[in-house]
Design a protein around this motif. Structure first.
Motif, PDB file in Angstrom:
ATOM      1  N   GLY A 119       0.693  -1.290   0.092  1.00  0.00           N
ATOM      2  CA  GLY A 119      -0.009  -0.033  -0.054  1.00  0.00           C
ATOM      3  C   GLY A 119       0.857   1.416  -0.240  1.00  0.00           C
ATOM      4  N   ALA A 120       1.964   1.369   0.797  1.00  0.00           N
ATOM      5  CA  ALA A 120       2.866   2.376   0.805  1.00  0.00           C
ATOM      6  C   ALA A 120       3.467   2.538  -0.823  1.00  0.00           C
ATOM      7  CB  ALA A 120       3.988   2.095   2.015  1.00  0.00           C
ATOM      8  N   MET A 131       3.636   5.810  -3.224  1.00  0.00           N
ATOM      9  CA  MET A 131       4.855   6.336  -3.687  1.00  0.00           C
ATOM     10  C   MET A 131       4.867   6.403  -5.159  1.00  0.00           C
ATOM     11  SD  MET A 131       6.030   7.411  -1.007  1.00  0.00           S
ATOM     12  CE  MET A 131       7.517   8.410  -1.406  1.00  0.00           C
ATOM     13  N   ALA A 132       4.239   5.519  -5.754  1.00  0.00           N
ATOM     14  CA  ALA A 132       4.169   5.572  -7.336  1.00  0.00           C
ATOM     15  C   ALA A 132       3.377   6.648  -7.638  1.00  0.00           C
ATOM     16  CB  ALA A 132       3.670   4.327  -7.645  1.00  0.00           C
ATOM     17  N   VAL A 133       1.985   6.542  -7.117  1.00  0.00           N
ATOM     18  CA  VAL A 133       1.344   7.924  -7.539  1.00  0.00           C
ATOM     19  C   VAL A 133       2.027   9.117  -7.126  1.00  0.00           C
ATOM     20  CG1 VAL A 133      -0.828   8.926  -6.919  1.00  0.00           C
ATOM     21  CG2 VAL A 133      -0.742   6.388  -6.970  1.00  0.00           C
ATOM     22  N   LEU A 134       2.677   9.436  -6.229  1.00  0.00           N
ATOM     23  CA  LEU A 134       3.295  10.627  -5.875  1.00  0.00           C
ATOM     24  C   LEU A 134       4.319  10.793  -6.922  1.00  0.00           C
ATOM     25  CD1 LEU A 134       3.623  13.069  -3.920  1.00  0.00           C
ATOM     26  CD2 LEU A 134       5.283  11.704  -2.498  1.00  0.00           C
ATOM     27  N   THR A 135       5.156   9.940  -7.232  1.00  0.00           N
ATOM     28  CA  THR A 135       6.131   9.887  -8.341  1.00  0.00           C
ATOM     29  C   THR A 135       5.513  10.381  -9.679  1.00  0.00           C
ATOM     30  OG1 THR A 135       7.438   8.416  -7.333  1.00  0.00           O
ATOM     31  CG2 THR A 135       8.072   8.848  -9.460  1.00  0.00           C
ATOM     32  N   VAL A 136       4.507   9.800  -9.936  1.00  0.00           N
ATOM     33  CA  VAL A 136       3.763  10.043 -11.157  1.00  0.00           C
ATOM     34  C   VAL A 136       3.212  11.551 -11.197  1.00  0.00           C
ATOM     35  CG1 VAL A 136       1.994   9.613 -12.867  1.00  0.00           C
ATOM     36  CG2 VAL A 136       3.413   7.569 -11.908  1.00  0.00           C
ATOM     37  N   LEU A 171      -2.817   8.484   4.782  1.00  0.00           N
ATOM     38  CA  LEU A 171      -2.766   7.083   4.637  1.00  0.00           C
ATOM     39  C   LEU A 171      -1.650   6.560   5.388  1.00  0.00           C
ATOM     40  CD1 LEU A 171      -3.836   4.984   2.749  1.00  0.00           C
ATOM     41  CD2 LEU A 171      -1.916   5.596   1.196  1.00  0.00           C
ATOM     42  N   THR A 172      -0.784   7.387   6.188  1.00  0.00           N
ATOM     43  CA  THR A 172       0.417   6.815   6.865  1.00  0.00           C
ATOM     44  C   THR A 172      -0.070   5.672   7.829  1.00  0.00           C
ATOM     45  OG1 THR A 172       1.644   8.482   6.310  1.00  0.00           O
ATOM     46  CG2 THR A 172       2.572   7.199   8.152  1.00  0.00           C
ATOM     47  N   PRO A 173      -1.062   6.108   8.814  1.00  0.00           N
ATOM     48  CA  PRO A 173      -1.495   5.061   9.874  1.00  0.00           C
ATOM     49  C   PRO A 173      -1.912   3.752   9.302  1.00  0.00           C
ATOM     50  CG  PRO A 173      -2.414   7.401  10.250  1.00  0.00           C
ATOM     51  CD  PRO A 173      -1.738   7.306   9.018  1.00  0.00           C
ATOM     52  N   LEU A 174      -2.340   3.719   8.050  1.00  0.00           N
ATOM     53  CA  LEU A 174      -3.093   2.415   7.448  1.00  0.00           C
ATOM     54  C   LEU A 174      -2.069   1.408   6.841  1.00  0.00           C
ATOM     55  CD1 LEU A 174      -6.157   3.934   5.587  1.00  0.00           C
ATOM     56  CD2 LEU A 174      -6.131   3.145   7.863  1.00  0.00           C
ATOM     57  N   VAL A 175      -0.738   2.183   6.522  1.00  0.00           N
ATOM     58  CA  VAL A 175       0.298   1.331   6.050  1.00  0.00           C
ATOM     59  C   VAL A 175       1.355   1.070   6.979  1.00  0.00           C
ATOM     60  CG1 VAL A 175      -0.285   1.796   3.688  1.00  0.00           C
ATOM     61  CG2 VAL A 175       1.231   3.085   4.801  1.00  0.00           C
ATOM     62  N   ASP A 176       1.611   2.004   8.000  1.00  0.00           N
ATOM     63  CA  ASP A 176       2.652   1.914   8.993  1.00  0.00           C
ATOM     64  C   ASP A 176       2.019   1.213  10.291  1.00  0.00           C
ATOM     65  OD1 ASP A 176       5.144   2.015   9.859  1.00  0.00           O
ATOM     66  OD2 ASP A 176       5.271   4.124   9.261  1.00  0.00           O
ATOM     67  N   THR A 177       3.063   0.725  11.036  1.00  0.00           N
ATOM     68  CA  THR A 177       2.970   0.280  12.366  1.00  0.00           C
ATOM     69  C   THR A 177       2.559   1.252  13.335  1.00  0.00           C
ATOM     70  OG1 THR A 177       5.028   0.110  13.033  1.00  0.00           O
ATOM     71  CG2 THR A 177       4.269  -1.788  11.737  1.00  0.00           C
TER      72      THR A 177
END
Length: 412
Positions: free
Chosen positions: A38-39, A43-48, A81-87
């Protein structure tokens, strides 16, 4: 180049560098994420997004409000989105969000485009998203967010100051260019048109008859043209189509040799209750003529419109006295002075002067031209009118109005 253009170039480079930094952090901590795929997708979307919008932040014209809102939405999405993909433990330790410091680029775009108000709004939204992501007001998060908020607002303010300075500089350059062009035209006119008008005036006076009237008109046009190239304030002289028609009919109009008073309709209409700013020079300039010389400062003399109208009317009344009492061959001079604390207008003539006590006698006899038309107007403005005269030495009238009195009258 605009003074803010380098800021857009810097923002373009900042977005690219911070994207690289965010990707490096993601790759380094890839296995520590709770949901690394998910992260990776974000990051792919951010890069594009950064690649596709590379040119959008290259200038103020391309960087639209819609783009800025979309750019901020991408950053906010990554933060939330960070709390959903990180611990939870990593978030509690204060690890960076998915977009990391790339988010500041979105805020800086608002600062450069819209100034400190836009920057304050965008940074407040980012602060709220970070607080939600951390689940509370952690000390390190508050410090970082305050830094982003203060820095973005400061940059927005600097941008506004830079834009104001740029406008001031552009206006100064336009004034300088106009001044140089006026000086060039003045030189050309002096070497051609003014010389011809002066010659016509002299020849007409020498020949007499219709030529004398033509010479008088040429003299008025010469004075008006000299004032125009010097200040740009003079209004057309009174020699109009009616005078030319009279010349064509070979019946020259009678005109007294003394100073020609400007008619009432030659002065701009100034409402008595107006408080708008007005250049006093523009109201006095129409009084200039073949036998009235007007000297004024090189800068505007700004007064409330009502006060300027009253002072100009007092000058007209003083010139009326010159025309009536100083004799047919008298000349008059008007001197306008803009002092730090007062505005002074001096009307001087080379007539026979005023005998001692004559003004007081005229007032007792009911002749209130001086008392009402001049002294009364100046008294209403908080100023004074002084006469300096001696038999055979002409008369000088000093009209003085203190600026504090003008300001107080304007406020009332």
């Amino acid at each position: 180049m605009s003074v803010e253009q380098p800021l857009w170039h810097a923002l373009t480079a900042y977005r690219v560098l911070t994207l690289i930094y965010a990707l490096c952090l993601f790759v380094y901590s890839f296995h520590d994420y709770d949901r690394p795929l998910g992260a990776a997708a974000y990051m792919a979307v951010l890069t594009v997004w950064t690649a596709l919008t590379f040119r959008m932040v290259s200038s103020a014209e391309r960087c639209t409000r819609r783009f800025l809102i979309g750019d901020l939405a991408v950053a906010i999405t990554g933060i939330l989105l960070t709390p959903l993909v990180d611990t939870h433990d990593r978030i509690a330790e204060g690890t960076p969000t998915l977009p990391s410091i790339w988010t500041a680029g979105a805020v800086l775009g608002f600062a450069i485009k819209g100034g400190w108000r836009w920057a304050a709004w965008a940074s407040t939204v980012v602060c709220a998203a970070n607080i939600i992501e951390r689940g509370g007001f952690a000390q390190d998060t508050v410090h970082m967010l305050m830094l982003v908020w203060v820095a973005s607002v400061a940059i927005g303010y600097v941008v506004e100051v830079a834009r104001a300075s740029e406008r001031t500089l552009a206006r100064a350059l336009r004034i300088e260019a106009a001044t140089r062009e006026r000086e060039r035209l003045a030189r050309d006119i002096h070497d051609s048109v003014l010389q011809v008008l002066a010659m016509v005036q002299r020849r007409g006076a020498a020949i007499g008859g219709e030529a004398a009237e033509l010479g008088r008109m040429a003299g008025e046009q010469e004075i008006a043209l000299r004032s125009l190239v010097a200040t740009g304030l003079v209004t057309p002289p009174r020699a109009a189509a009616d005078d030319r028609h009279d010349l064509d009919d070979a019946t020259p109009p009678a005109s007294p040799p003394g100073p020609d008073p400007a008619p009432a309709d030659a002065l701009p209409c100034v409402p008595e209750d107006s408080a708008d700013p007005c250049d006093l020079r523009a109201l006095i300039a129409p009084h200039a003529g073949s036998q009235v010389t007007f000297s004024e400062p090189g800068a505007p003399v700004i007064l409330p419109a009502a006060a300027a109208g009253e002072l100009a009317a007092a000058v007209g009344a003083a010139l009326d006295n010159v025309r009536v009492h100083a004799g047919e061959g008298a000349r008059a001079w008007i001197l306008l002075e803009d002092e730090p604390n007062a505005v002074m207008v001096t009307v001087r003539d080379d007539g026979p002067g005023i005998p001692d006590g004559r003004l007081a006698d005229a007032e007792r006899e009911g002749r209130l031209g001086v008392a009402l038309s001049i002294r009364g107007r100046l008294r209403d403005l908080g100023g004074t009118a002084e006469w300096i005269s001696a038999p055979g030495q002409g008369t000088e009238v000093e009209l003085t109005v203190p600026k504090p009195a003008l300001n107080a009258k304007d406020r009332t």
